[in-house]
Scaffold this motif. Structure first.
Motif, mmCIF file in Angstrom:
data_model
loop_
_atom_site.group_PDB
_atom_site.id
_atom_site.type_symbol
_atom_site.label_atom_id
_atom_site.label_comp_id
_atom_site.label_asym_id
_atom_site.label_seq_id
_atom_site.Cartn_x
_atom_site.Cartn_y
_atom_site.Cartn_z
ATOM 1 N N GLN A 223 -86.946 78.776 37.198
ATOM 2 C CA GLN A 223 -86.244 79.404 36.074
ATOM 3 C C GLN A 223 -87.251 80.212 35.264
ATOM 4 O O GLN A 223 -88.438 79.876 35.208
ATOM 5 C CB GLN A 223 -85.515 78.385 35.205
ATOM 6 N N VAL A 224 -86.764 81.262 34.661
ATOM 7 C CA VAL A 224 -87.668 82.127 33.906
ATOM 8 C C VAL A 224 -86.915 82.823 32.768
ATOM 9 O O VAL A 224 -85.722 83.110 32.892
ATOM 10 C CB VAL A 224 -88.345 83.155 34.861
ATOM 11 N N GLU B 284 -80.143 79.341 40.401
ATOM 12 C CA GLU B 284 -79.437 80.630 40.450
ATOM 13 C C GLU B 284 -79.003 80.913 41.896
ATOM 14 O O GLU B 284 -79.840 80.872 42.807
ATOM 15 C CB GLU B 284 -80.369 81.736 39.959
ATOM 16 N N PRO B 285 -77.722 81.226 42.121
ATOM 17 C CA PRO B 285 -77.281 81.529 43.488
ATOM 18 C C PRO B 285 -77.966 82.792 44.020
ATOM 19 O O PRO B 285 -78.211 83.728 43.247
ATOM 20 C CB PRO B 285 -75.768 81.757 43.336
ATOM 21 N N ALA C 165 -78.984 86.501 42.287
ATOM 22 C CA ALA C 165 -80.370 86.989 42.241
ATOM 23 C C ALA C 165 -80.442 88.424 42.752
ATOM 24 O O ALA C 165 -81.132 89.270 42.162
ATOM 25 C CB ALA C 165 -81.261 86.082 43.079
ATOM 26 N N LEU C 166 -79.713 88.695 43.806
ATOM 27 C CA LEU C 166 -79.716 90.038 44.396
ATOM 28 C C LEU C 166 -79.057 91.051 43.450
ATOM 29 O O LEU C 166 -79.554 92.169 43.264
ATOM 30 C CB LEU C 166 -78.993 90.005 45.748
#
Lengths: 165, 165
Positions: A100-101, A49-50, A54-55
């Motif tokens: 990853q989640v 994920e970039p 994420a932010l």
């Protein structure tokens, strides 16, 4: 003349339509369930994920909480009020632990009160990959929500201790 | 079964009676598999080698209708509902004093032989009395450190039932 089969078919269609209407009719319950679906969607993390994504996701998750929001963790006897910014930072940190989640909510019960508040109980499940090891966690939770400026926000969340260690 | 009966069985005429029987069968299956025999797909290795990752079984809700949970029973423990459950073995009952010494289980001061535990364990826990209305549960896989093992006291009311196999 209308046959029995037509009646039967019409009855079944009415049943399905009624069920769909109850489930998808816009209202407070639908709005809260949409918020819960958003938790599952933006809480989950894909592989590689970039950081910007994420932010953005952490910001969207934190925006579901009131400012401040009360957090109670029964297993460590902790309770505290946290500003939204701090919640956002903590979400970024926790999500960074996983490569990853996937987050999913189960057994949701929702009780709406008259004073624009609601209580949601359920189980949050987290499955993912940490640094080399698979992670599977589940927690029972109780969340209090309030309708603030027309939007349902989590005002308090409690993680209930099922196993007392 | 004659060819005509077989044909009627496999390709029944869609009439009111057929739809009624279909609905009745669906309703019965829904009640049985959500309230009586809950299908469980096991995730994780916490109960290995008794139950491994990916194993399948059923939670039998009637298990404790006429009897009380006993030491050594494998039980399904609910969180908020029945969609996500914990699978654990009861190692001590209310009023018992439970203790671990270098991986060995002691209940009321007596060593308990646990043939289902096959992994080396270094669990150490000071004697602890199980409160009324609770049981002490642990997984069969004791290779994980005690503080990360999801073992501990659980309210007896959270026990959903036993396992079919």
């Amino acid at each position: 003349m209308v046959s029995g089969k037509t009646f039967l078919l019409a009855g079944l269609l009415a049943l399905v339509a009624g069920g769909l209407a109850v489930r998808y009719w816009p209202g407070d319950e639908r709005a809260i369930r949409n918020q819960l679906a958003l938790i599952e969607e933006v809480g989950s993390k894909e592989l590689a994920e970039p950081p910007v994504e994420a932010l953005v996701k952490a910001t969207r998750l934190a925006a579901l909480c009131s400012d401040p929001c009360r957090l109670i963790v029964a297993s460590v006897r902790h309770a505290g009020d946290y500003p939204r910014k701090q919640i956002q930072d903590r979400i970024v940190m926790v999500r960074s632990w996983y490569t990853q989640v996937r987050i999913s909510l189960h057994d949701i019960t929702l009780v709406l009160a008259e004073n624009n508040t609601a209580v949601v109980r359920g189980t949050i499940r987290l499955r993912g990959q940490g640094s080399g090891e698979a992670i599977a966690e589940a927690q029972e939770f109780r969340a209090e929500l309030g309708k603030i400026d027309g939007q349902w926000l989590i005002t308090a969340i409690e993680f209930i201790e099922v196993l007392e260690q | 079964m004659s060819p005509s009966r077989l044909r009627r069985f496999l390709l029944p005429e869609v009439n009111g009676r057929f739809v009624f029987r279909l609905l009745l069968a669906a309703l019965t299956a829904a009640v049985v598999f959500t309230q009586v025999l809950i299908p469980l797909r096991i995730e994780g290795r916490n109960m290995a080698p008794t139950y491994g990752d990916g194993d399948f079984t059923f939670c039998w809700r009637g298990r404790y209708l006429f009897s009380e949970p006993a030491r050594g029973d494998v039980v399904a423990i609910r969180y908020a509902g029945s969609r996500v459950m914990l699978l654990k073995r009861i190692v001590a009952l209310a009023g018992d004093t439970v203790e671990f010494r270098n991986g060995a289980l002691f209940v009321n001061g007596a060593w308990i032989r646990e043939p289902y535990v096959r992994t080396p364990s270094d669990w150490n826990m000071a004697p602890r009395t199980v409160e009324p209305g609770k049981v002490y549960v642990a997984g069969d896989n004791r290779a994980t450190a005690l503080d990360r093992s999801h073992s501990g006291l659980v309210e007896q009311g959270r026990i959903m039932g036993g396992l079919v196999w």
